[in-house]
Every structure is written in C-alpha cells, then in structure tokens.
Design an enzyme around this catalytic site. Structure first.
Site, mmCIF file in Angstrom:
data_model
loop_
_atom_site.group_PDB
_atom_site.id
_atom_site.type_symbol
_atom_site.label_atom_id
_atom_site.label_comp_id
_atom_site.label_asym_id
_atom_site.label_seq_id
_atom_site.Cartn_x
_atom_site.Cartn_y
_atom_site.Cartn_z
ATOM 1 N N CYS A 223 -1.175 -4.504 9.841
ATOM 2 C CA CYS A 223 -1.752 -4.480 8.482
ATOM 3 C C CYS A 223 -1.893 -5.858 7.867
ATOM 4 C CB CYS A 223 -0.970 -3.553 7.556
ATOM 5 S SG CYS A 223 -1.609 -3.553 5.860
ATOM 6 N N SER B 196 0.832 -1.209 0.000
ATOM 7 C CA SER B 196 0.000 0.000 0.000
ATOM 8 C C SER B 196 0.865 1.257 0.000
ATOM 9 C CB SER B 196 -0.942 0.016 1.207
ATOM 10 O OG SER B 196 -1.854 -1.042 1.096
HETATM 11 ZN ZN LIG Z 1 -0.409 -2.406 4.467
#
Ligand SMILES: [Zn+2]
Ligand SMILES: [Zn+2]
Length: 364
Positions: free
Chosen positions: A164, A40
């Site tokens: 995450c 990301s």
């Molecule tokens: Zn991430």
C-alpha cells in the site's frame, strides 16, 4: 482462525476466532506474515468511510500461499506474495490500457469475493473483508488475481509495505505525476505515504524536495528519505515557503498525502503556472475543496488524483522489491515498530500520535 474485526465505527477492533471456507475456483488462501497499519483502515474505524460491518480490516500485507482453488495457475502453494488491494480482471477497458487500478471488470462489492459471497463467518454471521482481502487475519482467502508473486529473499514487514504505502507514494511521483529530473516538488504530509512520495521524487531525480508536516519527528524522517527542505506548517506558511524556495514561482509538482480541504487548496496554490498538483491521500468521503476555475485556466494548472500510485501491481511490486533489495529504496526506516495481532489497537493509537513512520503487525 484469528482476525481483527470491526463491528461498529468508533469502537476498538476485536480479535476474534472466525470460521473460514477454503478457496473456491479462482481463489487462493494465504498465510499472512506481515500486515501494515494504514490510515485507510482508520477511515473505516472512525466512520469517515461507511462500509458494511462486521469487516476484517487490513489491506497492506504479504504472506505465503498455502492453497489454491481450481483454475489458479499464476500462484502456487509456497509462493511468497504481496496483496494488491484492487482486483484486476485483465480484460476490461482499463486493464487493457494498462490502468488496472481502475478495473471495471468486476461488478460485485469490494468487501467480498468476486461472486459477491463471503468466506468468513462468526456465529453464523457473514464477516466481510476490507478490499476483498482483510489482512489483519492469520489466513486470507481472496481472488488469486490480487496476489503478486515476489522473490523469496524479501523480508516480510518490508514486503507488506509494498502492498500500500510504498506504491501509493512512489507511484504518485513516478507513475502518476511522472516527476522529471531536476524538478521541484512539495509533499504535504509525511506519514507512510508521504515519505514514499518523497523517496519517489528522489528516485526520479528531483532537485528540490520540500516536505511539510505538523510533527517535527516526521520531518526528520522526511529528511532521511530525501527531502532537501522541511516546513513545519504549525510555524510557517507552506505555500509561502514553497514560493520562497523556488524563486517566487512555485513548485513544479505538489502532492497532498493527507487528503483534506486545506491541503488540497495548498497544493494548488503552491505549484507554479503550468504545474501539477496531485491528490494522493484519501480524504473522508464528505470533504469538499473550493477550487477557483478562473485561476486554474489562467495559470494553466493541473489538479489530478491518483489511486494506489497509478501503479500496475504485477509490474511495479516486483520493481519496488528489487529497488529495495538493491539498496535504492528505503523500507527498513519505515518499519518503526512491529506488533502482535493482539496489539493492533495500540498500533492505531501510535499511528495517530505520529510517533511511527509505519507500524506493522507480524504473524508467527
Ligand atoms: Zn493503505
Ligand atoms: Zn479489468
């Protein structure tokens, strides 16, 4: 205070000194101990996601609270915390129905504090924080509601990943899709998120877990994480293989941990009639995938998306930490490599090459 800042898409992150304001009411400052290197971040670096710059990247991290602002009661200096990259107000419709990842209680932009102001400056210029946290930074000031306290015996690099890739993957299987014991599962993409979908499916008791990637090394990781079968999509057609391994019917659940046109269509094709396909990986904003409504209806297929594994961070992060400490969740094997902050661009190069399951920046 040192941090890794993106000034322009398609340029390396710059390690710079920033001025940081202390925490205001409702905020806390955290000394970051470890921060994972995630795709990301890369989406912002390469311009897939257009966000205002300059920005401190990083959103998968853990650290120690060192100061809290007025009115903060759920964390205190000395607490070990994992950052959640979604704020949750605790009062809106979504927070009230237990879907805090979709919180709509804050109207301000997602790269500054809740009141829209910034805490970081360089040479008088505002510097934004990715997801309101920006964890490639020695210290982070953020809304305290984004901090989840955890037990103090949890090691740092492993704790960071619970911010995450671990909840995104494990949650996709256990919370979003609610994979059932005995079911068949296909996972496309075996990076940090995909490997966690694999182990989420294993934790849920899936009988058959088919992992697919283009890199053999990642398929070896997937086997270690619980995949029963692997498919290298360079050499084999993943949909055909998924059918073959399920008596021609297709899998009960398929997950796209990459996010792209081809993989979205593959997960829809690979599920059986009545099956569920789940988009987990974050695609570039402009990607489209042509679904055939006729067959979706005819075959009663479900296509759904999940953000952050549809977890509730305050409940699920401590759960994932306990699973790891009990030896039931593999995180050591995910931490393939650690870096100093100065080596962060090398960390992204290694992530893109597929040679690491996850790289983590550790702070001294
Ligand atoms: Zn991430
Ligand atoms: Zn809310």
């Amino acid at each position: 205070m040192k941090a890794a800042v993106l000034y322009k898409p398609n340029t390396p992150l710059e390690i710079v000194d920033l001025q940081q304001q202390g925490p205001q009411a409702g905020e806390a400052r955290v000394k970051v101990m470890a921060a994972g290197v995630c795709h990301s971040d890369w989406h912002i670096m390469n311009g897939d996601w257009t966000l205002p710059l300059p920005m401190v990247l990083g959103h998968e991290a853990a650290g120690i609270v060192d100061e809290v602002g007025a009115g903060v009661t759920h964390v205190k200096p000395g607490d070990h915390v994992i950052f959640s990259f979604r704020a949750h107000c605790g009062r809106c419709f979504y927070c009230s129905i237990g879907r805090s990842i979709l919180c709509e209680g804050h109207k301000s932009v997602r790269w500054a504090m809740l009141d829209g102001s910034t805490r970081l400056k360089r040479d008088g210029q505002d510097v934004f924080q990715m997801a309101r946290i920006g964890t490639f930074s020695e210290r982070v000031v953020c809304p305290s509601e984004m901090l989840v306290p955890i037990r103090k015996d949890m090691p740092w690099p492993q704790a960071a990943l619970v911010g995450c890739c671990v909840p995104t993957g494990v949650g996709a299987a256990t919370r979003a899709a609610k994979v059932e014991s005995g079911s068949s599962v296909l996972v496309i993409g075996c990076g940090g998120v995909g490997l966690n979908v694999v182990q989420g499916a294993r934790l849920a008791g899936a009988a058959r877990i088919i992992a697919c990637d283009l890199v053999d090394r990642k398929l070896e990781f997937a086997t270690e994480f619980g995949a029963t079968h692997t498919v290298n999509a360079k050499r084999e057609n993943v949909v055909d293989r998924a059918r073959e391994l399920t008596g021609g019917r297709g899998v009960d659940y398929a997950f796209d941990a990459i996010g792209g046109e081809a993989t979205t269509l593959q997960i829809v094709d690979a599920i059986r009639n009545g099956g569920t396909a789940v988009i987990v990986g974050m695609a570039a904003m402009a990607v489209r995938a042509p679904i055939t409504p006729y067959t979706m209806a005819l075959q009663e297929k479900t296509l759904k998306g999940t953000l952050y594994g549809t977890v509730q961070p305050n409940v699920d992060f401590p759960w994932l930490v306990d699973l790891y400490m009990d030896g039931r969740l593999k995180l050591d094997q995910l931490v393939s490599r650690t870096y100093e902050l100065e080596e962060i661009n090398d960390g992204f190069a290694r992530m893109l090459s597929g040679e690491v399951a996850r790289g983590v920046v550790v702070f001294s």
